[in-house]
Design an enzyme around this catalytic site. Structure first.
Site, short mmCIF file in Angstrom:
data_model
loop_
_atom_site.label_atom_id
_atom_site.label_comp_id
_atom_site.label_asym_id
_atom_site.label_seq_id
_atom_site.Cartn_x
_atom_site.Cartn_y
_atom_site.Cartn_z
N TYR A 186 35.49 42.67 45.12
CA TYR A 186 36.33 42.05 44.30
C TYR A 186 36.33 40.49 44.62
CZ TYR A 186 40.75 40.69 42.26
OH TYR A 186 41.88 39.86 41.33
N ASP B 149 31.31 35.28 49.73
CA ASP B 149 32.75 35.05 49.43
C ASP B 149 33.64 35.63 50.79
OD1 ASP B 149 35.02 36.57 46.95
OD2 ASP B 149 35.40 35.54 48.75
N LYS C 277 43.29 31.90 51.14
CA LYS C 277 44.16 32.68 52.19
C LYS C 277 44.67 32.02 53.27
CE LYS C 277 42.68 36.94 50.26
NZ LYS C 277 43.67 37.91 49.66
P1 KE4 Z 1 43.05 35.18 44.64
O1 KE4 Z 1 42.80 34.75 43.25
O2 KE4 Z 1 43.98 36.38 44.71
O3 KE4 Z 1 43.62 34.09 45.58
O4 KE4 Z 1 41.62 35.63 45.48
C1 KE4 Z 1 41.01 36.33 44.99
C2 KE4 Z 1 39.94 37.05 45.95
C3 KE4 Z 1 38.62 36.70 46.04
N1 KE4 Z 1 37.88 36.87 47.09
C4 KE4 Z 1 38.25 38.03 47.84
C5 KE4 Z 1 37.06 38.59 48.91
C6 KE4 Z 1 39.34 38.54 47.89
O5 KE4 Z 1 39.71 39.59 48.63
C7 KE4 Z 1 40.46 38.19 46.82
C8 KE4 Z 1 41.65 38.56 46.89
N2 KE4 Z 1 42.12 39.54 47.41
C9 KE4 Z 1 43.17 40.46 46.88
C10 KE4 Z 1 43.59 41.56 48.24
N3 KE4 Z 1 42.29 42.58 48.32
C11 KE4 Z 1 44.35 39.78 46.60
C12 KE4 Z 1 45.69 40.70 46.49
C13 KE4 Z 1 46.06 40.74 45.22
O6 KE4 Z 1 44.98 40.64 44.31
O7 KE4 Z 1 47.19 40.50 44.91
#
Ligand code: KE4
Length: 436
Positions: free
Chosen positions: A146, A241, A269
């Protein structure tokens, strides 16, 4: 659901009338574990309290950002000081240069960085940049990984998409999806095959160095290095990523830990310390294409905003500054290693087949359907893992004051302030949960 969570249930009923699914991000809806999502009222150190007044040891930590735990004094003070001087100017500030300098010092393979407001923006922009730099259209991602919710990446994604069992999302056009090629994580032969067939059209491969959106899956030996070799051979970019792994698996991220040399890196994060942030970074000749230095457009009203910069700086400065010879990061990593060892031991003691992983301050564990199984990809995770058993464990742990990720297909996070008391309580709770 007992009335143990009556207040969260009331609040959720109201929220669902106002907000789709009652949440502002799907994974929070607890579809992966059933029941009503817990409304959280406050956090302090390793703890959070829900609307019914229950205290939990928190291993979600806002899905990674809170490396120092909740409301760490250094972060609170930095944000309070900054907000009293103004929250946002829409103009350059020294804070952005300071955080950029800190990030580049921690990840010496990076030469320039651009701050944005989320991990989604980071990966979306990095891939636009890869396409601009190479003049090619196609990208390669891995099923179950993801990278945020940009259209081109919502193809066989992980995290909430996997939890909700959505193979990909309506609203993503066929033409967009057609430019996204996929392979199973750890399947280097499949990637080589994609390049043999489409190599001249592939702008980039984007990969999580640890697949932490399908649970917690490590790269097989040679997998990431193989991606570096095949992308270089075909003139495609390697985009790492590290939104989750950055500054969590090691001070220099996975690339520092394993000596990787990506062309572009996505971050988020931890570098915002709990405030909205993302970043993409890489070699100067590539980053020089980004507007206004170059023609590739990307912008953002609150990109590099002073509050997120202040929170991120306080987090990174505190996490990597030794106190009596030990850094808070090292403390968190030692706690995570002890937790993972404890989980492994309890699985063996209870005769419950678990696959436990941990690198730095991140960990994860799968409930396996069969002993001896090994999950190395999303296809295997779907086949070999028992999400229902995880769900029962999740609620049993909640009842014992421990808050794990509300999905089997997510990772866990430890902070610098998860101490021996929290670890003991967690492992005691797990012993009881596994016995139940
Ligand atoms: P955000 O757009 O949610 O800030 O980041 C996206 C993203 C990009 N790359 C990786 C490896 C990620 O894990 C994420 C987002 N992680 C999720 C948790 N697995 C965010 C939690 C959520 O979607 O509420």
């Amino acid at each position: 659901m007992s009335d143990r969570y009556a207040r969260s249930q009331e609040l959720y009923a109201e929220a669902t009338r106002l907000i789709p699914g009652g949440v502002n991000s799907p994974v929070r809806a607890f579809r992966g574990v059933g029941g009503t999502p817990l409304f959280i009222e406050r956090g302090q150190g390793p703890y959070i309290w829900d609307a019914d007044g229950h205290r939990y040891i928190d291993y979600v930590l806002s899905w990674g950002p809170l490396l120092l735990g909740h409301a760490h004094p250094a972060v609170v003070e930095a944000v309070q000081t900054q907000v009293a001087r103004g929250s946002s100017f829409g103009a350059p500030t020294t804070l952005e240069s300071a955080l950029a300098r800190r990030v580049l010092a921690l990840m010496p393979g990076l030469e320039q960085v651009r701050f944005v407001n989320s991990g989604t923006e980071a990966t979306m922009s990095a891939l636009r940049l890869a396409r601009a730099f190479t003049g090619r259209d196609k990208i390669v991602k891995f099923t179950g990984c993801y990278h945020g919710h940009a259209d081109m990446l919502l193809v066989q994604a992980g995290s909430g998409v996997a939890t909700l069992g959505l193979p990909d999302s309506p609203g993503v056009t066929a033409s967009t999806a057609a430019d996204t090629l996929t392979a199973e994580y750890n399947d280097l032969a499949a990637v080589r095959q994609l390049f043999a067939s489409h190599g001249e059209q592939i702008a980039a491969v984007i990969v999580e160095p640890i697949a932490a959106n399908m649970g917690f899956v490590l790269p097989e030996p040679g997998f990431l290095e193989g991606l570096r070799t095949v992308t270089r051979a075909y003139g495609a970019l390697l985009v790492l990523d590290e939104v989750m792994t950055g500054f969590r698996v090691a001070p220099g991220g996975a690339q520092g830990l394993w000596g990787l040399d990506p062309d572009l890196t996505c971050l988020g994060k931890v570098i915002g310390g709990g405030l909205p942030v993302g970043a993409y970074a890489g070699k100067q000749p590539i980053m020089q294409l980004v507007a206004p230095a170059g023609p590739m457009y990307q912008a953002g009203t609150l990109s590099g905003n002073p509050l997120a910069m202040a929170a991120g700086l306080a987090t990174l400065n505190t996490a990597f500054s030794p106190v009596d010879g030990v850094t808070p990061f090292d403390q968190a990593a030692a706690s995570a290693a002890e937790l993972a060892a404890g989980i492994r031991a309890l699985g063996e003691e209870a005769g419950v087949p678990l696959q436990v992983g941990q690198v730095g301050t991140m960990f994860g564990f799968y409930f396996l359907k069969e002993p001896g199984a090994r999950v190395t990809s999303w296809a295997e995770a779907k086949r070999l893992v028992d999400p229902q058993r995880y769900a029962r464990c999740f609620w049993a742990m909640c009842e014992r004051g421990v808050y794990l990720a509300p999905s089997q297909f997510e990772a866990g996070f430890v902070s610098a302030v998860h101490g021996p008391g929290e670890l003991d309580q967690t492992l005691e709770a797990l012993r009881a949960a596994l016995a139940a």
